[in-house]
Enzyme design. Structure first.
Site, PDB file in Angstrom:
ATOM      1  N   TYR A 155      64.848  18.321  48.658  1.00 39.34           N
ATOM      2  CA  TYR A 155      65.454  17.290  49.482  1.00 39.34           C
ATOM      3  C   TYR A 155      65.213  17.557  50.969  1.00 39.34           C
ATOM      4  CZ  TYR A 155      68.116  15.246  45.597  1.00 39.34           C
ATOM      5  OH  TYR A 155      68.477  14.613  44.439  1.00 39.34           O
ATOM      6  N   LYS A 177      95.117  35.792  42.390  1.00 38.04           N
ATOM      7  CA  LYS A 177      95.198  34.373  42.725  1.00 38.04           C
ATOM      8  C   LYS A 177      93.807  33.734  42.620  1.00 38.04           C
ATOM      9  CE  LYS A 177      94.904  35.428  47.668  1.00 38.04           C
ATOM     10  NZ  LYS A 177      95.559  35.320  48.976  1.00 38.04           N
TER      11      LYS A 177
END
Length: 363
Positions: A260, A35
């Site tokens: 940042y 999956k």
């Protein structure tokens, strides 16, 4: 020039890990769980490498369709089950088996029109409390499924563990898993059919729970979810190496801040590398300064905030770093579990998060 960020998928590692699963549970059949696009490794690529599995487990009918279109003929099991009556013709067309976990699904099967019978896996909620029939309703569900004309014979009885990463015999004692095993045994006593209990962690740590079918997922990709242990500790090989290159090497002075929010301050005059990878590629933004990376085969650390396209790397201790040097984010020499631990998540999430702009190369 193409962006250098690349996920190398090691198909030999996938085959090795499947063989290891069989060695751990030699009397069990193996459902390879593929999956989430093969845990981020590529559904068709993974399934072809794992074609020796006895069945595949998927979470969506669209994945089953992709496997059949790729020529895979093994049994496929829809692990979350079908959602509506319109799914039943698709199950029949693709020859897909389904988990049944709710009374509404039984009602849809009882009302289904004529057609090829569908093989069902009856899920017992033995204590995880996510999907499945409570123990007191299992027998009624079993009887109704057995009587439904749309259901093929040979119902498989299954369970899902919540805490099987706490191994049998360890100091924690695995109390919840023992309770789930007892609840499942009591709920299914006297009912015919094969049993399927074990996810990856239970395959590794609960040999008494291997039963007729095991359902390894992360194990097949070389990933451990056992705290403090990597896949390599169990003889597994990582199936993905995530890599990129340095696109800049900058000299930054002591006291200057990087990235940042200026979260990291240079403790001395130093070289800072800039690598072409960020959360836009699926690398976790939550990875803090100090998370390990490898530059040209030497381990160092990322510094500052991970941004969308870039990360900054401490190049102290790296011999003569240069633009173009290879950067490994995880792989055989740097287990993904280490990055996951630093980022307060699990390796499964990291491999599943790799985005479409990353180049995939099969090795």
């Amino acid at each position: 020039m193409a962006r250098p960020t690349c996920a190398h998928i090691h198909t030999d590692a996938l085959r090795h890990n499947l063989a290891q699963a069989r060695a751990f549970a030699p009397r069990s059949r193996v459902m390879a769980v593929v999956k989430a696009d093969g845990y981020g490794h590529g559904l068709e690529r993974v399934a072809r490498a794992l074609e020796g599995a006895d069945a595949f487990g998927v979470a969506a009918l669209s994945d089953a369709d992709r496997l059949r279109s790729a020529g895979l003929s093994q049994p496929i099991v829809l692990l979350s089950g079908f959602d509506e009556p319109e799914d039943l013709p698709q199950l029949r067309r693709l020859g897909v088996e389904t988990v049944v976990h709710h009374i509404s699904q039984i009602e849809m099967l009882e009302q289904a029109g004529p057609g090829e019978p569908i093989r069902c896996w009856l899920k017992v909620d033995s204590g995880m409390h996510r999907l499945g029939f409570a123990p007191e309703f299992v027998r009624e569900a079993y009887v109704r499924l057995t009587a439904a004309p749309a259901v093929a014979g040979g119902i498989v009885l299954m369970n899902h563990f919540a805490s099987s990463d706490e191994f049998a015999g360890e100091s924690s004692g695995g109390r919840q898993t023992r309770q789930q095993l007892a609840a499942f045994a009591a709920a299914t006593e006297g009912l015919g059919g094969a049993r399927s209990l074990s996810n990856s962690a239970a395959v590794l740590g609960w040999p008494d729970a291997h039963a007729d079918w095991i359902r390894p997922g992360g194990l097949l990709y070389g990933i451990s979810v056992v705290e403090g242990r990597t896949g390599a500790d169990f003889g597994l090989r990582p199936a993905m190496t995530l890599s990129t290159r340095l696109i800049a090497v900058n000299r930054v002075r002591k006291g200057e801040r990087v990235g940042y929010a200026a979260t990291w301050e240079c403790p001395e005059d130093m070289l800072v590398g800039v690598a072409a990878i960020g959360y836009g590629d699926g690398y976790p933004r939550a990875a803090p300064s100090g998370t390990p990376v490898r530059v040209r085969g030497q381990e160092t650390q990322l510094i500052g905030r991970v941004s969308m396209d870039l990360m900054t790397i401490d190049l102290r201790g790296i011999d003569t770093p240069a633009v173009g040097d290879p950067v490994e984010l995880w792989g055989p020499e740097l287990p993904v579990e280490r990055i996951a631990e630093a980022s307060a998540t699990i390796g499964y999430e990291l491999t599943c998060s790799i985005t479409r702009r990353v180049r995939f190369v099969e090795t």
